[in-house]
Design a protein around this motif. Sequence first.
Motif, PDB file in Angstrom:
ATOM      1  N   ASP A  24       0.826  -1.212   0.000  1.00 29.50           N
ATOM      2  CA  ASP A  24       0.000   0.000   0.000  1.00 29.50           C
ATOM      3  C   ASP A  24       0.861   1.263   0.000  1.00 29.50           C
ATOM      4  O   ASP A  24       0.494   2.271  -0.620  1.00 29.50           O
ATOM      5  CB  ASP A  24      -0.925   0.006   1.224  1.00 29.50           C
ATOM      6  N   SER A  25       2.010   1.197   0.680  1.00 26.24           N
ATOM      7  CA  SER A  25       2.846   2.397   0.785  1.00 26.24           C
ATOM      8  C   SER A  25       3.637   2.684  -0.486  1.00 26.24           C
ATOM      9  O   SER A  25       3.987   3.838  -0.746  1.00 26.24           O
ATOM     10  CB  SER A  25       3.812   2.260   1.970  1.00 26.24           C
ATOM     11  N   VAL A  26       3.912   1.651  -1.295  1.00 28.67           N
ATOM     12  CA  VAL A  26       4.751   1.864  -2.484  1.00 28.67           C
ATOM     13  C   VAL A  26       3.938   1.987  -3.773  1.00 28.67           C
ATOM     14  O   VAL A  26       4.464   2.466  -4.783  1.00 28.67           O
ATOM     15  CB  VAL A  26       5.805   0.739  -2.639  1.00 28.67           C
ATOM     16  N   LYS A  27       2.678   1.578  -3.745  1.00 31.98           N
ATOM     17  CA  LYS A  27       1.851   1.657  -4.958  1.00 31.98           C
ATOM     18  C   LYS A  27       1.831   3.049  -5.590  1.00 31.98           C
ATOM     19  O   LYS A  27       1.960   3.178  -6.814  1.00 31.98           O
ATOM     20  CB  LYS A  27       0.413   1.208  -4.640  1.00 31.98           C
ATOM     21  N   PRO A  28       1.672   4.117  -4.802  1.00 33.90           N
ATOM     22  CA  PRO A  28       1.604   5.447  -5.420  1.00 33.90           C
ATOM     23  C   PRO A  28       2.849   5.802  -6.234  1.00 33.90           C
ATOM     24  O   PRO A  28       2.737   6.489  -7.262  1.00 33.90           O
ATOM     25  CB  PRO A  28       1.436   6.375  -4.209  1.00 33.90           C
ATOM     26  N   ALA A  29       4.027   5.357  -5.793  1.00 30.75           N
ATOM     27  CA  ALA A  29       5.255   5.674  -6.533  1.00 30.75           C
ATOM     28  C   ALA A  29       5.252   5.021  -7.906  1.00 30.75           C
ATOM     29  O   ALA A  29       5.655   5.641  -8.907  1.00 30.75           O
ATOM     30  CB  ALA A  29       6.470   5.225  -5.728  1.00 30.75           C
ATOM     31  N   PHE A  30       4.778   3.780  -7.972  1.00 22.34           N
ATOM     32  CA  PHE A  30       4.694   3.097  -9.269  1.00 22.34           C
ATOM     33  C   PHE A  30       3.669   3.787 -10.163  1.00 22.34           C
ATOM     34  O   PHE A  30       3.887   3.972 -11.358  1.00 22.34           O
ATOM     35  CB  PHE A  30       4.341   1.624  -9.069  1.00 22.34           C
ATOM     36  N   GLU A  31       2.534   4.166  -9.582  1.00 23.29           N
ATOM     37  CA  GLU A  31       1.487   4.845 -10.363  1.00 23.29           C
ATOM     38  C   GLU A  31       2.011   6.167 -10.925  1.00 23.29           C
ATOM     39  O   GLU A  31       1.774   6.495 -12.089  1.00 23.29           O
ATOM     40  CB  GLU A  31       0.263   5.071  -9.487  1.00 23.29           C
ATOM     41  N   SER A  32       2.732   6.932 -10.101  1.00 25.66           N
ATOM     42  CA  SER A  32       3.279   8.215 -10.556  1.00 25.66           C
ATOM     43  C   SER A  32       4.288   8.037 -11.681  1.00 25.66           C
ATOM     44  O   SER A  32       4.437   8.918 -12.542  1.00 25.66           O
ATOM     45  CB  SER A  32       3.940   8.951  -9.383  1.00 25.66           C
ATOM     46  N   ALA A  33       4.986   6.882 -11.672  1.00 21.10           N
ATOM     47  CA  ALA A  33       5.984   6.609 -12.710  1.00 21.10           C
ATOM     48  C   ALA A  33       5.366   5.984 -13.955  1.00 21.10           C
ATOM     49  O   ALA A  33       6.075   5.677 -14.919  1.00 21.10           O
ATOM     50  CB  ALA A  33       7.066   5.690 -12.163  1.00 21.10           C
ATOM     51  N   GLY A  34       4.042   5.799 -13.946  1.00 24.95           N
ATOM     52  CA  GLY A  34       3.369   5.218 -15.099  1.00 24.95           C
ATOM     53  C   GLY A  34       3.599   3.736 -15.261  1.00 24.95           C
ATOM     54  O   GLY A  34       3.557   3.202 -16.377  1.00 24.95           O
ATOM     55  N   ILE A  35       3.839   3.058 -14.157  1.00 24.65           N
ATOM     56  CA  ILE A  35       4.100   1.615 -14.188  1.00 24.65           C
ATOM     57  C   ILE A  35       2.860   0.872 -13.696  1.00 24.65           C
ATOM     58  O   ILE A  35       2.400   1.082 -12.565  1.00 24.65           O
ATOM     59  CB  ILE A  35       5.312   1.247 -13.317  1.00 24.65           C
ATOM     60  N   ALA A  36       2.345  -0.012 -14.528  1.00 26.34           N
ATOM     61  CA  ALA A  36       1.200  -0.837 -14.150  1.00 26.34           C
ATOM     62  C   ALA A  36       1.692  -2.055 -13.389  1.00 26.34           C
ATOM     63  O   ALA A  36       2.608  -2.755 -13.848  1.00 26.34           O
ATOM     64  CB  ALA A  36       0.435  -1.266 -15.395  1.00 26.34           C
TER      65      ALA A  36
END
Length: 297
Positions: A24-36
């Motif tokens: 849950d804590s790292v999901k936003p970083a992947f989303e911001s980087a455009g990584i599915a």
Amino acid sequence: MPARRMVMIVNPRGGTRRGPRVLDSVKPAFESAGIALDVRETTRAGHARELAATLDLEGCDGLCLIGGDGTIHEVVNGVMQRPEPSTTPLGFIPGGTGNDVPRHFECRDPEEAVRRIIAGSARPVDVMRVTMGEEVRHCINIVGWGATVDINRTAERLRYLGPPRYTIAALSHILRAKRRQAEIVLDGETLTGSFLLAAACNTRFTGRGMDLAPQAAADDGKVDVVLVRRASRMQMLTLLNRTYDGSHVAMPCVECRQVRSLTITSTKPERLMLDGELKGTSPVSVDVLPGALRVLV
């Protein structure tokens, strides 16, 4: 630019059971980087290995995991048993108790691990191929025999104590250290006699921060072998204390070698420790597969 895609294997039960919270804590970083993210949660022992061996990684930019050293061990073995060698890089996000493999790469913080994964710079990492009769395993951290196994076995029984269990287990075995007869062959050189411990290390750390092999490099095509044949209780106490800063390698009772292969044959089958997991028995042979994996570190 096409969207990047990564698979994320999450162990919800490893270590302190914090895998889902880390996710849950790292999901936003992947989303911001455009990584599915294609998230796969493990449901049983061995499941991470099955997933790593069978998932479709075509077009995948990374096979990542959230878990501890045991989860890393499973994923490495799954990748190594795929029918065709995988070129998909691995990403390790710490979520276990020991996290000794991430410690080697100076990346014990989940957020820092994610930054490195997103950056996408992969480096080659060696793998140890471990052959025990008909069974073959692959290790990225350590293959232990003797006292290393005794300590790990006791630490597992003391899991309820949390991180201090490794030190407590080590202290208990110093008081009742057991020597074992064995023949150890290092790059063709045969050593015989009784040994307290033998450890083949691809990375530096074990037992939640013990710097057992301070000169180990995960990409040099060699394993660092640490041997102790004979030591008094006082020497063993000193050795334990000095493993945390790596200075134990200067003690006269400690032998260190860098080799490409080794075998251990004991007078009777003895349990082994593979990347912190108690699996298999001697006799065992270990050889290095240079740069067999790529890791996003």
